[in-house]
Design an enzyme around this catalytic site. Structure first.
Site, short mmCIF file in Angstrom:
data_model
loop_
_atom_site.label_atom_id
_atom_site.label_comp_id
_atom_site.label_asym_id
_atom_site.label_seq_id
_atom_site.Cartn_x
_atom_site.Cartn_y
_atom_site.Cartn_z
N LYS A 71 -8.62 -2.32 7.46
CA LYS A 71 -7.96 -2.45 6.14
C LYS A 71 -8.67 -3.43 5.21
O LYS A 71 -8.09 -3.92 4.25
CB LYS A 71 -6.47 -2.84 6.27
CG LYS A 71 -5.69 -1.93 7.16
CD LYS A 71 -5.68 -0.53 6.60
CE LYS A 71 -6.18 0.50 7.54
NZ LYS A 71 -6.63 1.72 6.91
N TRP A 76 -14.63 2.35 2.20
CA TRP A 76 -15.48 2.16 1.02
C TRP A 76 -16.92 1.81 1.42
O TRP A 76 -17.88 2.39 0.91
CB TRP A 76 -14.87 1.04 0.17
CG TRP A 76 -15.43 0.86 -1.20
CD1 TRP A 76 -16.24 1.73 -1.88
CD2 TRP A 76 -15.20 -0.27 -2.06
NE1 TRP A 76 -16.52 1.20 -3.12
CE2 TRP A 76 -15.89 -0.01 -3.25
CE3 TRP A 76 -14.47 -1.46 -1.94
CZ2 TRP A 76 -15.89 -0.92 -4.33
CZ3 TRP A 76 -14.46 -2.35 -3.00
CH2 TRP A 76 -15.16 -2.08 -4.17
N HIS A 131 -14.88 -2.02 14.58
CA HIS A 131 -13.87 -3.04 14.27
C HIS A 131 -13.88 -4.11 15.36
O HIS A 131 -13.06 -5.02 15.34
CB HIS A 131 -12.47 -2.42 14.24
CG HIS A 131 -12.17 -1.57 13.05
ND1 HIS A 131 -12.55 -1.90 11.77
CD2 HIS A 131 -11.48 -0.40 12.93
CE1 HIS A 131 -12.11 -0.97 10.93
NE2 HIS A 131 -11.48 -0.05 11.61
N LYS A 286 -3.77 2.26 -2.51
CA LYS A 286 -3.69 1.76 -3.89
C LYS A 286 -4.99 1.06 -4.31
O LYS A 286 -5.32 1.03 -5.48
CB LYS A 286 -2.59 0.72 -3.98
CG LYS A 286 -1.23 1.24 -4.35
CD LYS A 286 -0.36 0.02 -4.67
CE LYS A 286 1.03 0.41 -5.13
NZ LYS A 286 1.83 -0.80 -5.33
P1 A3P Z 1 -4.78 -0.64 0.23
O1 A3P Z 1 -3.93 -0.29 1.39
O2 A3P Z 1 -4.54 -2.02 -0.27
O3 A3P Z 1 -4.71 0.36 -0.86
P2 A3P Z 1 -10.09 0.41 5.42
O4 A3P Z 1 -11.00 1.37 4.78
O5 A3P Z 1 -10.77 -0.77 6.04
O6 A3P Z 1 -9.11 1.07 6.31
O7 A3P Z 1 -9.26 -0.26 4.24
C1 A3P Z 1 -8.34 0.50 3.50
C2 A3P Z 1 -8.10 -0.18 2.17
O8 A3P Z 1 -9.25 0.04 1.32
C3 A3P Z 1 -6.91 0.43 1.45
O9 A3P Z 1 -6.31 -0.64 0.71
C4 A3P Z 1 -7.58 1.46 0.56
O10 A3P Z 1 -6.81 1.87 -0.53
C5 A3P Z 1 -8.84 0.72 0.14
N1 A3P Z 1 -9.92 1.63 -0.28
C6 A3P Z 1 -10.24 2.84 0.24
N2 A3P Z 1 -11.28 3.38 -0.41
C7 A3P Z 1 -11.64 2.50 -1.37
C8 A3P Z 1 -12.65 2.53 -2.37
N3 A3P Z 1 -13.46 3.54 -2.52
N4 A3P Z 1 -12.74 1.46 -3.19
C9 A3P Z 1 -11.91 0.40 -3.04
N5 A3P Z 1 -10.92 0.33 -2.13
C10 A3P Z 1 -10.79 1.37 -1.28
#
Ligand code: A3P
Length: 319
Positions: A71, A76, A131, A286
């Site tokens: 998270k 990204w 992770h 979000k």
């Molecule tokens: P939120 O739950 O705050 O929206 P991971 O990829 O490590 O699982 O993390 C997920 C978090 O990254 C989520 O945060 C998600 O919305 C956000 N996220 C996913 N794709 C993204 C992107 N392209 N740019 C920025 N944040 C992104």
């Protein structure tokens, strides 16, 4: 500590896991049980794969690892790395990121080991995600001096993101999954791959010793200054942009392709499934900084701030 050499068969591993401390997550109504293996918490299925990766994974010096606490921006980072590495193969309309979940391109060592091995077979320099905490990485990764990119994020936003992800995976509405309980568990270090602060600290210490091997990227910085950070990322993983590319706006188009706005609105990421349990949309919630303000009480803020100060204050990492 369990030594890997003692573990032979799958049965030995199962027996070993039974001896690990266990925690059934009350806020998830007991649908998720975590085990503490070495110094981190995880699910049984994952620990089995971790043990086997620790025993047999063979990293090559050219393999690059994308490391993160869940998270914190993993999806990204994977999209950006894939877009950087394949930029000469695809144009804006043909990029496979438009029709696939970014996770499909860069497998997790401890979740999809077969895909990791396949990607090593297909290329002399595989990109692999993990992770795992630094101290639990298979030794061949460290011995091969593989490069690692570590992305981290504000702890309060990580907690909120983790809360929603887990409750959605287990199909629990918010009223059935009390945030206070999720917070409390996380605060006590009990969360997937947690404690979070130990995870950051492990990679941070190593990045100070070997900065040429570990690049630290902050999720919030990537958002604030994407161009500088994507440039840094590309250089670090061995795909620097040329002056011509910079002038032609290649960096900006990669940033746009991988933006939350773009990826979260794609059909595949709105309606697809990563596996039987996880919908792709759960990776795109979000992406808002300080969403935690909608969830944290003053008492929670004080507790977590004090804890982070105690654990990470000395290294001055701002979370
Ligand atoms: P939120 O739950 O705050 O929206 P991971 O990829 O490590 O699982 O993390 C997920 C978090 O990254 C989520 O945060 C998600 O919305 C956000 N996220 C996913 N794709 C993204 C992107 N392209 N740019 C920025 N944040 C992104």
């Amino acid at each position: 500590e369990t030594t890997k050499t003692q573990l032979g068969s799958a049965r030995d591993i199962e027996e070993m896991i039974k001896t690990c401390p266990q925690h059934s997550c009350s806020w998830l109504k007991g649908k998720s049980t975590l085990f503490k293996y070495q110094d981190f918490w995880s699910h049984e299925v994952i620990i089995k794969k971790v043990v086997s990766a620790q025993q047999s994974f063979k990293a090559r010096p050219t393999d690059v690892f994308l490391c993160s606490y869940p998270k914190s921006g993993t999806t990204w980072l994977k999209a950006l790395v894939f877009a950087i590495v394949t930029r000469e193969k695809f144009d804006e309309s043909s990029n496979p990121l438009l029709t696939n979940l970014p996770h499909n391109f860069i497998p997790f060592l401890e979740i999809q080991p077969e895909q990791v091995v396949a990607s090593q077979e297909n290329s002399s320099f595989a990109h692999v995600a993990t992770h795992l905490p630094y101290n639990s990485l298979p030794k061949s990764i460290l011995a091969s001096n593989c490069k690692m990119v570590y992305v981290y994020r504000n702890v309060k936003d990580v907690i909120v993101s983790y809360y929603h992800f887990m409750r959605e995976v287990f199909k629990l509405p918010m009223e059935d999954a009390p945030f206070e309980e999720a917070f409390d568990e996380f605060y006590h270090g009990i969360s997937g791959y947690g404690p979070y602060w130990d995870h950051i600290l492990g990679y941070w210490k190593e990045s100070k010793e070997r900065p040429e091997i570990i690049l630290f990227l902050k999720y919030e910085d990537l958002k604030k200054e994407p161009t500088i950070n994507v440039k840094k990322l590309a250089e670090f993983i061995g795909y620097p942009f040329t002056i011509e590319e910079e002038k032609a706006g290649v960096i900006e188009s990669i940033i746009k392709l991988c933006s939350f706005e773009n990826l979260s609105n794609l059909e595949v990421n709105k309606n697809g499934y990563a596996n039987e349990m996880i919908e792709n949309r759960l990776f795109f919630r979000k992406a808002k900084d300080e969403d935690w303000k909608n969830y944290f009480t003053d008492e929670m803020i004080e507790k977590i701030d004090n804890l982070i100060y105690e654990k990470l204050g000395a290294i001055g990492l701002v979370l």
